[in-house]
Design a protein around this motif. Sequence first.
Motif, PDB file in Angstrom:
ATOM      1  N   ILE A 172       0.836  -1.207   0.000  1.00 44.37           N
ATOM      2  CA  ILE A 172       0.000   0.000   0.000  1.00 44.37           C
ATOM      3  C   ILE A 172       0.869   1.255   0.000  1.00 44.37           C
ATOM      4  O   ILE A 172       0.589   2.219  -0.733  1.00 44.37           O
ATOM      5  CB  ILE A 172      -0.949  -0.009   1.214  1.00 44.37           C
ATOM      6  N   VAL A 173       1.937   1.249   0.806  1.00 46.28           N
ATOM      7  CA  VAL A 173       2.831   2.411   0.847  1.00 46.28           C
ATOM      8  C   VAL A 173       3.496   2.623  -0.505  1.00 46.28           C
ATOM      9  O   VAL A 173       3.600   3.751  -0.996  1.00 46.28           O
ATOM     10  CB  VAL A 173       3.907   2.243   1.942  1.00 46.28           C
ATOM     11  N   ILE A 174       3.954   1.541  -1.121  1.00 44.32           N
ATOM     12  CA  ILE A 174       4.622   1.652  -2.423  1.00 44.32           C
ATOM     13  C   ILE A 174       3.658   2.189  -3.479  1.00 44.32           C
ATOM     14  O   ILE A 174       4.002   3.100  -4.247  1.00 44.32           O
ATOM     15  CB  ILE A 174       5.183   0.281  -2.854  1.00 44.32           C
ATOM     16  N   ILE A 175       2.448   1.649  -3.512  1.00 44.41           N
ATOM     17  CA  ILE A 175       1.451   2.119  -4.477  1.00 44.41           C
ATOM     18  C   ILE A 175       1.128   3.588  -4.244  1.00 44.41           C
ATOM     19  O   ILE A 175       1.021   4.379  -5.201  1.00 44.41           O
ATOM     20  CB  ILE A 175       0.164   1.260  -4.369  1.00 44.41           C
ATOM     21  N   SER A 176       0.972   3.970  -2.981  1.00 51.14           N
ATOM     22  CA  SER A 176       0.669   5.370  -2.649  1.00 51.14           C
ATOM     23  C   SER A 176       1.794   6.292  -3.097  1.00 51.14           C
ATOM     24  O   SER A 176       1.553   7.385  -3.614  1.00 51.14           O
ATOM     25  CB  SER A 176       0.436   5.513  -1.146  1.00 51.14           C
ATOM     26  N   THR A 177       3.020   5.850  -2.887  1.00 50.70           N
ATOM     27  CA  THR A 177       4.175   6.679  -3.233  1.00 50.70           C
ATOM     28  C   THR A 177       4.319   6.857  -4.738  1.00 50.70           C
ATOM     29  O   THR A 177       4.621   7.948  -5.233  1.00 50.70           O
ATOM     30  CB  THR A 177       5.463   6.043  -2.663  1.00 50.70           C
ATOM     31  N   ILE A 178       4.081   5.797  -5.489  1.00 52.78           N
ATOM     32  CA  ILE A 178       4.324   5.813  -6.939  1.00 52.78           C
ATOM     33  C   ILE A 178       3.160   6.405  -7.720  1.00 52.78           C
ATOM     34  O   ILE A 178       3.351   7.217  -8.639  1.00 52.78           O
ATOM     35  CB  ILE A 178       4.631   4.391  -7.455  1.00 52.78           C
TER      36      ILE A 178
END
Length: 440
Positions: A172-178
């Motif tokens: 979720i953090v990676i998707i949010s960041t990208i």
Amino acid sequence: MSNENSKPILGINEAPTPGKFFILSLQHLFAMFGATILVPILVGISPGVALISSGLGTLAFLLITKGQVPAYLGSSFAFIIPLQTAFASDGPGGAMMGALMAGIVYGIVALIIKATGHKWLVKILPPVVVGPVIIVIGLSLASTAVSMAMNNPVTEKYSLLHFSVALVTLAIVIISTIFFKGFLNLIPVLIGIIGGYIYAAIVGIVDFTKVIDAKVFVMPDFIIPFVDYTPTFSWGMFMLMVPIAVVTLSEHIGHQMVLSKVVHKDLIKQPGLHRSIMGDGVATIIASLLGGPPNTTYGENIGVLAITRIYSIYVIGGAAVFAIIFGFVGKITALIGSIPTPVMGGISILLFGIIASSGLRMLVDSKVDLGINRNLIISSVILVIGIGGAFIQVTKTVQIPAMALAAIVGVLLNIILPGGEVPEDVDIYEAHIENDDSVA
């Protein structure tokens, strides 16, 4: 960038309308929230105390800098391992005294800078020293992040269920960041915590009992000198905590430089680096007297300033006041305390990796040539001493731990080895701070 696009919407000393004040301040609160509460959770400090000390420290910073530096201060990642070690060896009192000493060192450095200028500090902390030390900070925490992600905190053994929570949170953090844009892109950590928490609740590893039983308003678990412990000086705590100030001072300089670019004002000269460092030190001292982690300026909030072009210290001050209020809301602190360990483990995998990667980026962006033996030697020695866990046992109770030893040796090598002169007109930090909003 055009002049129109670089023109501030609100200047440093301009106040927003009452209707916008709440949401603008809350935005800054959200930007720092995830990282600020992660540190006390990892160390074993009350998140409520961390929020309160963060807010009070920020207000003190704004006062000391005469309302000219719109910076928010939150929990420092650099002190995680020293605090964990201090809590294990000397308890909360020893840890807080170590943090107090680090804050006092900030004050001493600020007074020296006021008398002599700041260039000497920049010269002894070039990227070839600070970059590898930051890498050490991130990689030293790697085993902690993996353990939190993979293990059941009750049995301390591997659990696929708990590991799945960490992996979902990380995703979720990676998707949010990208992929997320605008304001949502500024708070990927908070989004990850919320998403991971929801998944953890679905799979049944969240205990809501304390949240349900918590009162609306409570007194946080402060750790007050002469009430909860008797302050004593310890060389062990001094050697454990104070050398970390080498790293946080360099990060502070970088943040002040990039903030100067954002607000189009040389904050290094006016109100002066000595004032901002003194403000940082006083914020850390305040935190230590309350039982909170040391504070530092936050790159995430500088990113908010850059994107919104709202530089108002009133907005920053509003976020600080909200943080203090949240610290006294029992439901909120209980909710924070109910976050499962693997959720924070998933967050930590990325954040600690980003810390290490930002040190590497400093070396690359600052064009540190590792083909030069001097640079290769300094960086190599720092990395192996720090990550390898080398330490010096001075006495039975006094030890210079790996992270501190790596920083000290790096500074000494930079001073002793020939070929480290920097031209007067070269800003050795300019490259790596251009868009540095990844590390608190």
